[in-house]
Write a protein that holds these residues in place. Structure first.
Motif, mmCIF file in Angstrom:
data_model
loop_
_atom_site.group_PDB
_atom_site.id
_atom_site.type_symbol
_atom_site.label_atom_id
_atom_site.label_comp_id
_atom_site.label_asym_id
_atom_site.label_seq_id
_atom_site.Cartn_x
_atom_site.Cartn_y
_atom_site.Cartn_z
ATOM 1 N N ASP A 114 0.356 -3.282 6.972
ATOM 2 C CA ASP A 114 0.217 -1.927 6.456
ATOM 3 C C ASP A 114 -0.211 -0.912 7.502
ATOM 4 O OD1 ASP A 114 0.830 -2.868 3.880
ATOM 5 O OD2 ASP A 114 -1.267 -3.351 3.467
ATOM 6 N N THR A 115 -0.439 -1.359 8.740
ATOM 7 C CA THR A 115 -0.957 -0.456 9.771
ATOM 8 C C THR A 115 -0.213 -0.675 11.073
ATOM 9 O OG1 THR A 115 -3.156 -0.556 8.755
ATOM 10 C CG2 THR A 115 -3.013 0.328 10.994
ATOM 11 N N SER A 124 -1.943 9.562 11.378
ATOM 12 C CA SER A 124 -3.086 10.249 11.975
ATOM 13 C C SER A 124 -3.016 10.207 13.492
ATOM 14 C CB SER A 124 -4.399 9.609 11.498
ATOM 15 O OG SER A 124 -4.445 8.235 11.838
ATOM 16 N N SER A 164 -1.110 13.117 4.999
ATOM 17 C CA SER A 164 -0.982 12.136 3.915
ATOM 18 C C SER A 164 0.158 12.540 3.002
ATOM 19 C CB SER A 164 -2.288 12.063 3.113
ATOM 20 O OG SER A 164 -3.388 11.772 3.954
ATOM 21 N N ASP A 205 -6.425 -10.050 4.341
ATOM 22 C CA ASP A 205 -6.426 -8.639 3.941
ATOM 23 C C ASP A 205 -5.222 -7.875 4.472
ATOM 24 O OD1 ASP A 205 -8.789 -8.928 2.546
ATOM 25 O OD2 ASP A 205 -10.034 -8.415 4.270
ATOM 26 N N SER A 206 -4.905 -8.104 5.756
ATOM 27 C CA SER A 206 -3.859 -7.287 6.386
ATOM 28 C C SER A 206 -2.603 -8.065 6.750
ATOM 29 C CB SER A 206 -4.420 -6.617 7.649
ATOM 30 O OG SER A 206 -4.905 -7.592 8.565
ATOM 31 N N GLU A 263 -0.618 4.215 8.475
ATOM 32 C CA GLU A 263 -1.100 3.163 7.589
ATOM 33 C C GLU A 263 -0.811 3.516 6.138
ATOM 34 O OE1 GLU A 263 -5.362 2.707 7.823
ATOM 35 O OE2 GLU A 263 -5.637 4.824 8.309
ATOM 36 N N LEU A 264 -0.622 2.471 5.345
ATOM 37 C CA LEU A 264 -0.419 2.613 3.908
ATOM 38 C C LEU A 264 -1.742 2.371 3.210
ATOM 39 C CD1 LEU A 264 2.965 0.694 3.467
ATOM 40 C CD2 LEU A 264 2.608 3.181 3.551
ATOM 41 N N LEU A 265 -2.220 3.393 2.498
ATOM 42 C CA LEU A 265 -3.474 3.301 1.765
ATOM 43 C C LEU A 265 -3.178 3.495 0.292
ATOM 44 C CD1 LEU A 265 -5.778 5.437 4.120
ATOM 45 C CD2 LEU A 265 -5.619 2.950 4.001
ATOM 46 N N GLY A 266 -2.947 2.391 -0.399
ATOM 47 C CA GLY A 266 -2.582 2.498 -1.807
ATOM 48 C C GLY A 266 -1.253 3.204 -1.958
ATOM 49 N N ASP A 316 0.859 7.336 2.279
ATOM 50 C CA ASP A 316 1.319 7.005 3.627
ATOM 51 C C ASP A 316 0.645 8.001 4.567
ATOM 52 O OD1 ASP A 316 2.613 6.622 6.026
ATOM 53 O OD2 ASP A 316 4.584 6.340 5.139
ATOM 54 N N VAL A 317 -0.298 7.512 5.394
ATOM 55 C CA VAL A 317 -1.130 8.391 6.220
ATOM 56 C C VAL A 317 -0.756 8.213 7.686
ATOM 57 C CG1 VAL A 317 -3.470 9.050 6.867
ATOM 58 C CG2 VAL A 317 -3.009 8.193 4.553
#
Length: 237
Positions: free
Chosen positions: A126-127, A163, A190, A96-97, A154-157, A160-161
C-alpha cells in the motif's frame, strides 16, 4: 613487589595512514584527539569509535606510539576506506503491509561538492516511496549541513495520498550533546475513491531537537542517564 608505571604520556602529533580519497582534516575533525592532552586509552577508543561510526571507513585502529619513548608520543591512526559507492537490496514481508522490496544506494563523495548522498526506493503493498539525503562533511566544530527530500504514495483506507517532504538544516554530534536544527516543508494531496477533486494540505515548520547524555564511561557506558526533546513551530499554507 614494587611496580613503577613511569611518567604519564601525552598525545603528540596525529599521524594518519591509509587515506586515498579523503583528506586528513576530515579524520582529525571526526576523531577529535587533542594534541598535548594526557594520554587516556578510553579517549583513543572513543576516537576510534567515532571514526568507525562515521561510515567513511571499513576499519579503524588508533593507538599511541610509545616505541621511541618520547613524550609527547605520536598518535597513530590506521584506516581503510569504504568503497566509494554501496548498494543494498532488501526483501521482506509483514502481516500489516505485505511484501516489501527496497533498494538503497550510498555515494560517499559526490563529485564537485564532496557530500555524502543516501537514496532509497521502497515498495510495499500500500506504500511506495523514494527519498534521498545529502550530508556535508563536519566542519571544525562538528556541524554538518543536511538536505533531504521524500516523495511517497500510500493507500489509507478509501484515500489515495501522495505526499512530498523537503528538509534542510544543520546537525552537530558532541560527546554529551547532539543538536539538530532544520526547516521542513510538507505537502499532501488526498483523493477519495469517488474520484473527487484532491484535497491539498501544506505546512512549513522550524524545528530544534537535542539529546543530552551523561554516562559514566563513553563510548561503552554501564550507567547514567540521558534525555532528549524536540521543539517546533510552523504554519499551514
Amino acid at each position: 613487589v614494587t611496580l613503577d608505571s613511569g611518567s604519564a604520556y601525552h598525545n603528540g602529533d596525529v599521524r594518519i595512514t591509509g587515506l586515498t580519497r579523503y583528506d586528513e582534516d576530515l579524520v582529525r575533525r571526526l576523531a577529535r584527539i587533542a594534541p598535548g592532552a594526557v594520554y587516556d586509552q578510553a579517549e583513543l577508543v572513543a576516537a576510534q569509535q567515532r571514526l568507525s561510526d562515521s561510515g567513511y571507513f571499513d576499519s579503524v585502529f588508533v593507538s599511541l606510539d610509545t616505541s621511541s619513548a618520547v613524550d609527547p608520543a605520536p598518535v597513530l591512526v590506521k584506516l581503510r576506506e569504504v568503497r566509494l559507492q554501496k548498494v543494498i537490496f532488501g526483501v521482506g514481508a509483514s502481516t500489516d503491509s505485505g511484501p516489501r522490496l527496497s533498494v538503497e544506494h550510498t555515494h560517499y563523495k559526490l563529485p564537485g561538492i564532496d557530500w555524502r548522498a543516501v537514496s532509497k526506493l521502497q515498495l510495499e503493498r500500500d506504500t511506495r516511496s523514494i527519498q534521498t539525503e545529502l550530508t556535508s562533511p563536519p566542519d571544525h566544530k562538528n556541524w554538518r549541513w543536511a538536505v533531504s527530500g521524500l516523495v511517497q504514495n500510500e493507500l489509507l483506507g478509501s484515500l489515495d495520498v501522495t505526499s512530498q517532504r523537503l528538509r534542510g538544516g544543520r546537525s552537530q554530534s558532541g560527546e554529551r550533546i547532539d543538536r539538530n536544527l532544520y526547516v521542513q516543508y510538507d505537502r499532501a494531496a488526498s483523493v477519495g475513491t469517488d474520484a473527487s477533486d484532491p484535497v491539498i494540505a501544506q505546512s512549513v515548520t522550524a524545528n530544534y531537537a537535542f539529546t543530552v547524555r551523561y554516562y559514566d564511561s563513553l563510548p561503552f557506558p554501564s550507567k547514567g542517564w540521558g534525555w532528549g526533546a524536540e521543539l517546533g513551530g510552523g504554519t499551514t499554507l
